[in-house]
Design an enzyme around this catalytic site. Structure first.
Site, mmCIF file in Angstrom:
data_model
loop_
_atom_site.group_PDB
_atom_site.id
_atom_site.type_symbol
_atom_site.label_atom_id
_atom_site.label_comp_id
_atom_site.label_asym_id
_atom_site.label_seq_id
_atom_site.Cartn_x
_atom_site.Cartn_y
_atom_site.Cartn_z
ATOM 1 N N ARG A 10 13.326 -4.623 7.133
ATOM 2 C CA ARG A 10 12.767 -4.016 8.341
ATOM 3 C C ARG A 10 12.499 -5.111 9.366
ATOM 4 N NH1 ARG A 10 7.803 -0.574 5.926
ATOM 5 N NH2 ARG A 10 6.854 -1.534 7.737
ATOM 6 N N ARG A 63 10.341 -8.408 1.376
ATOM 7 C CA ARG A 63 10.518 -6.989 1.118
ATOM 8 C C ARG A 63 11.856 -6.464 1.657
ATOM 9 N NH1 ARG A 63 5.765 -2.925 2.635
ATOM 10 N NH2 ARG A 63 6.316 -3.346 4.788
ATOM 11 N N ARG A 101 -5.961 2.542 11.767
ATOM 12 C CA ARG A 101 -5.805 1.098 11.820
ATOM 13 C C ARG A 101 -6.673 0.483 12.913
ATOM 14 N NH1 ARG A 101 -0.371 1.007 9.378
ATOM 15 N NH2 ARG A 101 0.342 -1.088 8.951
ATOM 16 N N ARG A 144 1.702 -9.451 12.724
ATOM 17 C CA ARG A 144 1.069 -8.286 12.101
ATOM 18 C C ARG A 144 -0.245 -8.687 11.439
ATOM 19 N NH1 ARG A 144 5.385 -5.492 8.324
ATOM 20 N NH2 ARG A 144 3.736 -3.976 7.966
ATOM 21 N N LYS A 153 0.825 -1.209 0.000
ATOM 22 C CA LYS A 153 0.000 0.000 0.000
ATOM 23 C C LYS A 153 0.855 1.253 0.000
ATOM 24 C CE LYS A 153 -0.268 0.102 4.983
ATOM 25 N NZ LYS A 153 0.876 1.039 5.057
HETATM 26 P P1 AMP Z 1 3.332 0.398 7.869
HETATM 27 O O1 AMP Z 1 4.547 1.048 7.330
HETATM 28 O O2 AMP Z 1 2.068 1.161 7.573
HETATM 29 O O3 AMP Z 1 3.227 -1.029 7.484
HETATM 30 O O4 AMP Z 1 3.483 0.442 9.468
HETATM 31 C C1 AMP Z 1 4.542 -0.223 10.128
HETATM 32 C C2 AMP Z 1 4.226 -0.404 11.611
HETATM 33 O O5 AMP Z 1 4.052 0.873 12.224
HETATM 34 C C3 AMP Z 1 2.947 -1.156 11.920
HETATM 35 O O6 AMP Z 1 3.136 -2.551 11.880
HETATM 36 C C4 AMP Z 1 2.639 -0.641 13.325
HETATM 37 O O7 AMP Z 1 3.468 -1.227 14.294
HETATM 38 C C5 AMP Z 1 3.045 0.812 13.218
HETATM 39 N N1 AMP Z 1 1.899 1.621 12.747
HETATM 40 C C6 AMP Z 1 1.751 2.237 11.547
HETATM 41 N N2 AMP Z 1 0.592 2.882 11.468
HETATM 42 C C7 AMP Z 1 -0.044 2.676 12.644
HETATM 43 C C8 AMP Z 1 -1.302 3.060 13.166
HETATM 44 N N3 AMP Z 1 -2.169 3.782 12.436
HETATM 45 N N4 AMP Z 1 -1.601 2.673 14.421
HETATM 46 C C9 AMP Z 1 -0.751 1.953 15.166
HETATM 47 N N5 AMP Z 1 0.434 1.531 14.733
HETATM 48 C C10 AMP Z 1 0.799 1.877 13.473
#
Ligand code: AMP
Length: 204
Positions: A150, A117, A78, A161, A3
């Site tokens: 990561r 990734r 989220r 996740r 995304k």
């Molecule tokens: P992403 O890059 O969107 O996949 O986010 C990576 C990680 O950041 C997630 O697995 C969560 O641990 C944290 N994270 C990102 N966005 C949120 C959110 N809206 N609420 C809580 N944790 C978040």
């Protein structure tokens, strides 16, 4: 292709600022801020960062002048609590959520995508071992910086996740469907097709 990559392309094409909660957390981690330290302890385990700090961070970002004409949110909200906070926040700013594209993907495909990734250290450009390999192994095509996996893309964390997604985030599908805002997009197709559908949803 996740995304985040789609969101970057769509933000560029629409001129909207790309507001990614994950990127904002990673920026804080890179700068070793208090928020970064806190966020990292959750992210490394595949857990969500607590709602209150996440909401405060997004509020701060959306208050900046570049977001006055709208923004493309990526990775936020989220949880239902976050979605409710976003409604309030946007109402305060005199705005609203216009559209919620839901990119659907099978669970097996998600595991494969996330665990293959590789991300560039300098700018966060994303590659995939099978689907989008860099020209030179371990190096970013765009800026030559080192590619790393990561912590939250490691296999153990990926399964957590996905669990977290189903319990905490999936309820948002019904939340936004009830409000008539959700459009489902089939994520199991070519990158450009998904991008085209996203642009169509946002143009409406
Ligand atoms: P992403 O890059 O969107 O996949 O986010 C990576 C990680 O950041 C997630 O697995 C969560 O641990 C944290 N994270 C990102 N966005 C949120 C959110 N809206 N609420 C809580 N944790 C978040």
């Amino acid at each position: 292709m996740g995304k985040g990559t789609q969101a970057k392309i769509v933000a560029e094409r629409t001129g909207l600022p790309h507001v990614s909660s994950g990127d904002l957390f990673r920026e804080n981690i890179k700068n070793a801020t208090g928020l970064g330290k806190l966020a990292q302890s959750y992210m490394n385990k595949g857990e969500l960062v607590p709602d209150d700090v996440t909401i405060a961070m997004i509020r701060d970002r959306l208050s900046r002048p570049d977001c006055s004409g709208g923004a493309l949110l990526d990775g936020f909200p989220r949880t239902t609590v976050q979605a409710q906070a976003l409604e309030k926040l946007l109402a305060e700013f005199g705005g609203k959520v216009d559209a919620v594209p839901f990119i659907a993907a099978a669970q097996a495909a998600l595991v494969e995508r996330l665990s293959g990734r590789w991300t560039c250290r300098a700018e966060g450009h994303v590659f995939h071992a099978q689907h989008n390999p860099p020209q030179k192994a371990g190096r970013c095509d765009f800026d030559g910086s080192e590619l790393y996996q990561r912590d939250d893309d490691k296999a153990e964390t990926v399964s957590r996740r996905i669990q977290v997604y189903f319990t905490q985030t999936a309820p948002l599908i019904a939340f936004y469907r009830e409000r008539g805002l959700l459009t489902e997009i089939d994520g199991a197709r070519a990158i450009e097709q998904v991008t085209a559908d996203l642009l169509a949803v946002l143009r409406k």
